[in-house]
Design a protein around this motif. Structure first.
Motif, short mmCIF file in Angstrom:
data_model
loop_
_atom_site.label_atom_id
_atom_site.label_comp_id
_atom_site.label_asym_id
_atom_site.label_seq_id
_atom_site.Cartn_x
_atom_site.Cartn_y
_atom_site.Cartn_z
N GLU A 165 4.20 6.75 -9.26
CA GLU A 165 3.44 5.91 -8.54
C GLU A 165 2.27 5.29 -9.26
O GLU A 165 1.44 6.17 -9.88
N ARG A 167 -1.37 4.08 -9.07
CA ARG A 167 -2.32 4.45 -8.23
C ARG A 167 -3.61 3.64 -8.54
O ARG A 167 -4.02 3.67 -9.70
N ASP A 180 -7.82 4.84 3.08
CA ASP A 180 -6.73 5.51 2.90
C ASP A 180 -5.97 4.84 1.89
O ASP A 180 -4.88 5.52 1.17
N CYS A 181 -5.67 3.59 2.00
CA CYS A 181 -5.14 2.87 1.04
C CYS A 181 -5.81 1.41 0.72
O CYS A 181 -6.72 1.28 1.71
N THR A 183 -5.46 -2.95 -0.14
CA THR A 183 -4.36 -4.00 0.02
C THR A 183 -5.00 -4.93 -1.22
O THR A 183 -6.10 -5.10 -1.68
N ARG A 258 -6.23 6.00 -4.74
CA ARG A 258 -5.80 5.63 -3.57
C ARG A 258 -4.52 4.92 -3.73
O ARG A 258 -4.15 4.16 -4.66
N PRO A 259 -3.50 4.97 -2.82
CA PRO A 259 -2.28 4.11 -2.75
C PRO A 259 -2.47 2.81 -2.76
O PRO A 259 -3.41 2.09 -2.37
N ASP A 261 -1.79 -0.13 -1.03
CA ASP A 261 -0.88 -0.42 0.16
C ASP A 261 0.06 0.69 0.49
O ASP A 261 -0.23 1.70 0.69
N ASP A 262 1.43 0.27 0.58
CA ASP A 262 2.36 1.26 0.85
C ASP A 262 3.05 1.98 -0.15
O ASP A 262 3.88 2.64 -0.27
N GLY A 263 2.39 1.43 -1.19
CA GLY A 263 2.56 2.36 -2.60
C GLY A 263 3.42 1.33 -3.83
O GLY A 263 4.30 0.49 -3.29
N TYR A 265 5.51 1.65 -6.82
CA TYR A 265 6.41 2.72 -7.63
C TYR A 265 7.12 2.08 -8.85
O TYR A 265 7.64 0.91 -8.68
#
Length: 296
Positions: A165, A167, A180-181, A183, A258-259, A261-263, A265
């Motif tokens: 991932e 990050r 938390d994440c 955009t 932090r991620p 958005d949804d990550g 990968y």
């Protein structure tokens, strides 16, 4: 006129002291050994051995030829052995490059293992900041490329390694550290601290900002991961690193991650020329990479 067979004949005569014993070692007849000796003596009009002594005694001229044999024959033997190893793919040069500039943490133990098992293979490294590293592979400037891009190129094969991932890396005091994440919209006013490669090859741009039609306000580059972390910690910008890399610095409290958005990968690959995959030393390296797990 002086040939390798003459050097072998004289060293065999020195070792055994007689024509018959030397002939046995050379797998020829005693008359053949005598003929070679006379051939050389006649050509240079000089005596090489005293045949009346037991064992045979060498003249100054014979000793000079033996000195040459002692110098040349070991080198010939080594070269023949090297050629055999090269012919069977057991020796050569393996040139590597990596688009993943944080990969040496897990790659170095593999390289050390490889050096022990394949001591006749010379390992070399090319810079990973080339604009078209796949082109270097196709042009045979490198032999193996660690990459996240499995471009469909003729003659290039890809060995999957592991997924990671990417990050976002932030200063602990950054405004986004409380999220938390993040955009793409959150990053349009930010400076990206990145390695000096084309923007389209950066995970956070190719897999996050560009698909959203957005870009960073600025991009600042550095070749060193440690410097990148320092710049982020000093709030000079944000960065994106593989999860296993940033976790080391998070544990020290220097940065947080932090991620995206949804990550985001990414799959890591080892790219090689298909034509080189049958080489034994290439198979040896691929075997060490096979089944590798993502570093923690």
């Amino acid at each position: 006129m002086l040939e390798l067979r003459h050097l072998n004949t004289l060293t065999a005569l020195r070792a055994h002291g007689s024509l018959a014993a030397a002939a046995d070692e050379l797998h020829v007849t005693a008359s053949a050994v005598s003929h070679q000796l006379k051939e050389l003596e006649n050509y240079y009009d000089v005596s090489l051995v005293n045949r009346r002594t037991r064992p045979l005694a060498f003249t100054p001229a014979g000793k000079a030829v033996l000195a040459l044999a002692d110098s040349i024959l070991p080198q010939v033997t080594r070269t023949k052995n090297d050629l055999k190893r090269l012919a069977h793919g057991q020796a050569g040069r393996l040139r590597l490059a990596s688009e993943c500039h944080s990969c040496f943490d897990w790659l170095m133990p593999i390289l050390n293992h490889y050096r022990r098992e394949w001591s006749d293979v010379e390992l070399d490294f090319a810079t990973g900041f080339e604009p078209e590293p796949h082109h270097l592979l196709m042009e045979e400037d490198i032999d193996l490329l660690i990459t996240t891009s499995n471009l469909p190129l003729d003659g290039i094969s890809y060995q999957p390694l592991f997924e990671y991932e990417s990050r976002l890396v932030l200063s602990p005091t950054h405004d986004l550290a409380g999220r938390d994440c993040v955009t793409p919209t959150d990053l349009v006013d930010e400076t990206l601290i990145a390695y000096p490669v084309e923007a389209k090859r950066l995970d956070i741009i190719a897999g996050f900002m560009t698909p959203a039609g957005m870009s960073f306000a600025d991009i600042r580059t550095t070749e060193l991961t440690a410097m990148l972390i320092q710049l982020v910690a000093s709030e000079r910008g944000v960065a994106a690193l593989p999860d296993w890399v940033v976790s080391e610095y998070e544990k020290k409290g220097w940065v947080v991650s932090r991620p995206l958005d949804d990550g985001v990968y990414c799959q890591l690959y080892a790219a090689t020329r298909t034509s080189s995959q049958d080489m034994a030393y290439m198979q040896g390296f691929a075997g060490l990479l096979d089944g590798i797990v993502k570093p923690l």
